[in-house]
Design a protein around this motif. Structure first.
Motif, PDB file in Angstrom:
ATOM      1  N   GLU A  11      -0.303   4.655  -3.143  1.00 44.43           N
ATOM      2  CA  GLU A  11       0.719   3.617  -3.047  1.00 44.43           C
ATOM      3  C   GLU A  11      -0.946   3.054  -3.460  1.00 44.43           C
ATOM      4  O   GLU A  11      -1.964   2.584  -2.901  1.00 44.43           O
ATOM      5  CB  GLU A  11       0.931   3.364  -1.484  1.00 44.43           C
ATOM      6  N   PHE A  12      -0.654   1.584  -3.670  1.00 41.68           N
ATOM      7  CA  PHE A  12      -0.907   0.541  -4.138  1.00 41.68           C
ATOM      8  C   PHE A  12      -0.741  -0.473  -4.140  1.00 41.68           C
ATOM      9  O   PHE A  12       0.157  -0.954  -3.862  1.00 41.68           O
ATOM     10  CB  PHE A  12      -1.307   0.401  -6.034  1.00 41.68           C
ATOM     11  N   GLU A  13      -2.044  -1.394  -3.015  1.00 40.86           N
ATOM     12  CA  GLU A  13      -1.880  -2.456  -2.981  1.00 40.86           C
ATOM     13  C   GLU A  13      -3.333  -3.834  -3.420  1.00 40.86           C
ATOM     14  O   GLU A  13      -3.633  -2.775  -3.546  1.00 40.86           O
ATOM     15  CB  GLU A  13      -2.084  -2.812  -1.167  1.00 40.86           C
ATOM     16  N   ALA A  14      -2.804  -5.106  -3.518  1.00 40.69           N
ATOM     17  CA  ALA A  14      -3.676  -6.005  -4.670  1.00 40.69           C
ATOM     18  C   ALA A  14      -4.379  -6.769  -3.317  1.00 40.69           C
ATOM     19  O   ALA A  14      -5.622  -6.806  -4.326  1.00 40.69           O
ATOM     20  CB  ALA A  14      -2.961  -7.021  -5.350  1.00 40.69           C
ATOM     21  N   THR A  15      -4.189  -6.709  -2.565  1.00 43.91           N
ATOM     22  CA  THR A  15      -4.600  -6.960  -1.290  1.00 43.91           C
ATOM     23  C   THR A  15      -5.651  -6.309  -0.218  1.00 43.91           C
ATOM     24  O   THR A  15      -4.793  -5.570   0.121  1.00 43.91           O
ATOM     25  CB  THR A  15      -4.632  -8.550  -1.267  1.00 43.91           C
ATOM     26  N   ALA A  16      -6.782  -6.596   0.247  1.00 48.52           N
ATOM     27  CA  ALA A  16      -6.539  -5.694   2.005  1.00 48.52           C
ATOM     28  C   ALA A  16      -5.813  -6.247   2.719  1.00 48.52           C
ATOM     29  O   ALA A  16      -5.398  -5.898   3.748  1.00 48.52           O
ATOM     30  CB  ALA A  16      -7.849  -6.769   2.694  1.00 48.52           C
ATOM     31  N   THR A  17      -4.873  -7.607   2.271  1.00 44.37           N
ATOM     32  CA  THR A  17      -4.332  -8.044   3.842  1.00 44.37           C
ATOM     33  C   THR A  17      -2.518  -7.223   3.634  1.00 44.37           C
ATOM     34  O   THR A  17      -2.414  -6.773   4.649  1.00 44.37           O
ATOM     35  CB  THR A  17      -3.729  -9.623   3.695  1.00 44.37           C
ATOM     36  N   SER A  18      -2.379  -7.025   2.547  1.00 43.23           N
ATOM     37  CA  SER A  18      -0.919  -6.486   1.874  1.00 43.23           C
ATOM     38  C   SER A  18      -1.198  -5.087   2.351  1.00 43.23           C
ATOM     39  O   SER A  18      -1.095  -3.814   2.614  1.00 43.23           O
ATOM     40  CB  SER A  18      -0.691  -6.336   0.706  1.00 43.23           C
ATOM     41  N   GLY A  19      -2.540  -4.227   1.979  1.00 41.40           N
ATOM     42  CA  GLY A  19      -3.065  -2.768   2.115  1.00 41.40           C
ATOM     43  C   GLY A  19      -2.650  -2.570   3.752  1.00 41.40           C
ATOM     44  O   GLY A  19      -2.183  -1.221   4.086  1.00 41.40           O
ATOM     45  N   LEU A  20      -2.764  -3.867   4.500  1.00 42.23           N
ATOM     46  CA  LEU A  20      -3.051  -3.372   5.837  1.00 42.23           C
ATOM     47  C   LEU A  20      -1.643  -3.512   6.503  1.00 42.23           C
ATOM     48  O   LEU A  20      -1.864  -2.798   7.767  1.00 42.23           O
ATOM     49  CB  LEU A  20      -3.880  -4.704   6.652  1.00 42.23           C
ATOM     50  N   GLU A  21      -0.735  -4.562   5.365  1.00 41.59           N
ATOM     51  CA  GLU A  21       0.419  -4.085   6.493  1.00 41.59           C
ATOM     52  C   GLU A  21       1.185  -2.503   6.667  1.00 41.59           C
ATOM     53  O   GLU A  21       0.988  -2.194   6.708  1.00 41.59           O
ATOM     54  CB  GLU A  21       1.212  -5.417   6.081  1.00 41.59           C
ATOM     55  N   THR A  22       0.838  -2.315   4.808  1.00 43.44           N
ATOM     56  CA  THR A  22       1.463  -0.908   4.519  1.00 43.44           C
ATOM     57  C   THR A  22       0.941   0.282   5.790  1.00 43.44           C
ATOM     58  O   THR A  22       1.070   1.062   6.221  1.00 43.44           O
ATOM     59  CB  THR A  22       1.099  -0.888   3.537  1.00 43.44           C
ATOM     60  N   ILE A  23      -0.697   0.164   6.085  1.00 47.60           N
ATOM     61  CA  ILE A  23      -1.160   0.881   6.928  1.00 47.60           C
ATOM     62  C   ILE A  23      -1.141   0.984   8.626  1.00 47.60           C
ATOM     63  O   ILE A  23      -1.377   1.584   8.987  1.00 47.60           O
ATOM     64  CB  ILE A  23      -2.545   1.390   6.287  1.00 47.60           C
ATOM     65  N   SER A  24      -1.091  -0.494   8.572  1.00 48.38           N
ATOM     66  CA  SER A  24      -0.140  -0.319  10.054  1.00 48.38           C
ATOM     67  C   SER A  24       1.018   0.249  10.709  1.00 48.38           C
ATOM     68  O   SER A  24       1.747   0.088  11.585  1.00 48.38           O
ATOM     69  CB  SER A  24      -0.136  -1.977  10.662  1.00 48.38           C
ATOM     70  N   LEU A  25       1.463   0.212   9.255  1.00 49.69           N
ATOM     71  CA  LEU A  25       3.290   1.491   9.150  1.00 49.69           C
ATOM     72  C   LEU A  25       3.036   2.404   8.883  1.00 49.69           C
ATOM     73  O   LEU A  25       3.361   3.252   9.492  1.00 49.69           O
ATOM     74  CB  LEU A  25       4.037   0.691   7.993  1.00 49.69           C
ATOM     75  N   LEU A  26       2.129   3.099   8.214  1.00 47.61           N
ATOM     76  CA  LEU A  26       2.752   4.097   7.734  1.00 47.61           C
ATOM     77  C   LEU A  26       1.235   5.484   7.509  1.00 47.61           C
ATOM     78  O   LEU A  26       0.284   5.066   7.768  1.00 47.61           O
ATOM     79  CB  LEU A  26       2.135   4.427   6.273  1.00 47.61           C
ATOM     80  N   SER A  27       1.015   6.103   7.760  1.00 45.41           N
ATOM     81  CA  SER A  27      -0.087   6.962   8.580  1.00 45.41           C
ATOM     82  C   SER A  27      -0.353   7.828   6.983  1.00 45.41           C
ATOM     83  O   SER A  27       0.587   7.992   6.085  1.00 45.41           O
ATOM     84  CB  SER A  27      -0.186   7.991   9.402  1.00 45.41           C
ATOM     85  N   PHE A  28      -1.230   7.053   6.660  1.00 45.97           N
ATOM     86  CA  PHE A  28      -2.525   7.660   5.443  1.00 45.97           C
ATOM     87  C   PHE A  28      -3.475   9.083   5.709  1.00 45.97           C
ATOM     88  O   PHE A  28      -4.062   8.691   6.575  1.00 45.97           O
ATOM     89  CB  PHE A  28      -3.094   7.067   3.425  1.00 45.97           C
ATOM     90  N   ASP A  29      -3.147  10.260   4.798  1.00 45.36           N
ATOM     91  CA  ASP A  29      -4.928  11.321   5.049  1.00 45.36           C
ATOM     92  C   ASP A  29      -6.221  10.367   4.529  1.00 45.36           C
ATOM     93  O   ASP A  29      -6.780  10.720   5.039  1.00 45.36           O
ATOM     94  CB  ASP A  29      -4.856  12.335   4.557  1.00 45.36           C
ATOM     95  N   ALA A  30      -6.202   9.697   3.751  1.00 42.50           N
ATOM     96  CA  ALA A  30      -7.498   8.923   2.665  1.00 42.50           C
ATOM     97  C   ALA A  30      -6.709   7.139   2.050  1.00 42.50           C
ATOM     98  O   ALA A  30      -5.284   7.091   1.792  1.00 42.50           O
ATOM     99  CB  ALA A  30      -7.409   9.851   1.733  1.00 42.50           C
ATOM    100  N   ILE A  31      -7.884   6.875   2.844  1.00 42.93           N
ATOM    101  CA  ILE A  31      -8.204   4.957   1.492  1.00 42.93           C
ATOM    102  C   ILE A  31      -8.854   4.868   0.405  1.00 42.93           C
ATOM    103  O   ILE A  31      -9.995   5.284   1.572  1.00 42.93           O
ATOM    104  CB  ILE A  31      -7.872   4.351   2.939  1.00 42.93           C
TER     105      ILE A  31
END
Length: 127
Positions: A11-31
């Protein structure tokens, strides 16, 4: 493209803020995050990813740095980031680095001395 070619879902997010929104909802193995972030200090981002209730608390975290910011970026290893990779090394090394971060750690044998107290009770009543 590099991740998908090596059969990683990305998944690609353009900003840290939008990235944090995504990873607060989904579990990823790597960032994977570029340094510097466009909208927040790196340590604030790392702290948010590693907070106790984060679904990605234990995810492998790789920072991408330019050759000019490499030394500055390395200070985050052990403070939330696992590895730093230069943009120049990205194509060739990222899949291998991710695979190593995702490996199950080797088991460690543990020996402990225990003291047990055993009590034997007999029913002395006879029928």
């Amino acid at each position: 493209r590099v991740l998908r070619a090596n059969q990683f879902h990305a998944e690609f997010e353009a900003t840290a803020t939008s990235g944090l929104e995504t990873i607060s909802l989904l579990s990823f193995d790597a960032i994977l995050a570029g340094y510097p972030l466009p909208d927040m200090p790196m340590q604030a981002f790392l702290d948010a990813v590693r907070k106790e209730d984060s679904p990605c608390r234990t995810a492998g975290l790789v920072l991408l740095a330019t050759p000019e910011t490499l030394e500055e970026t390395r200070r985050f290893v052990g403070r939330g980031a696992n590895r730093v990779l230069t943009v120049d090394d990205f194509l060739g090394r990222l899949p291998n680095i991710l695979l190593r971060l995702l490996e199950v750690p080797p088991r460690v044998a543990l020996r402990r001395k225990l003291q047990l107290a055993v009590a034997v009770c007999r029913d002395l009543e006879q029928s």
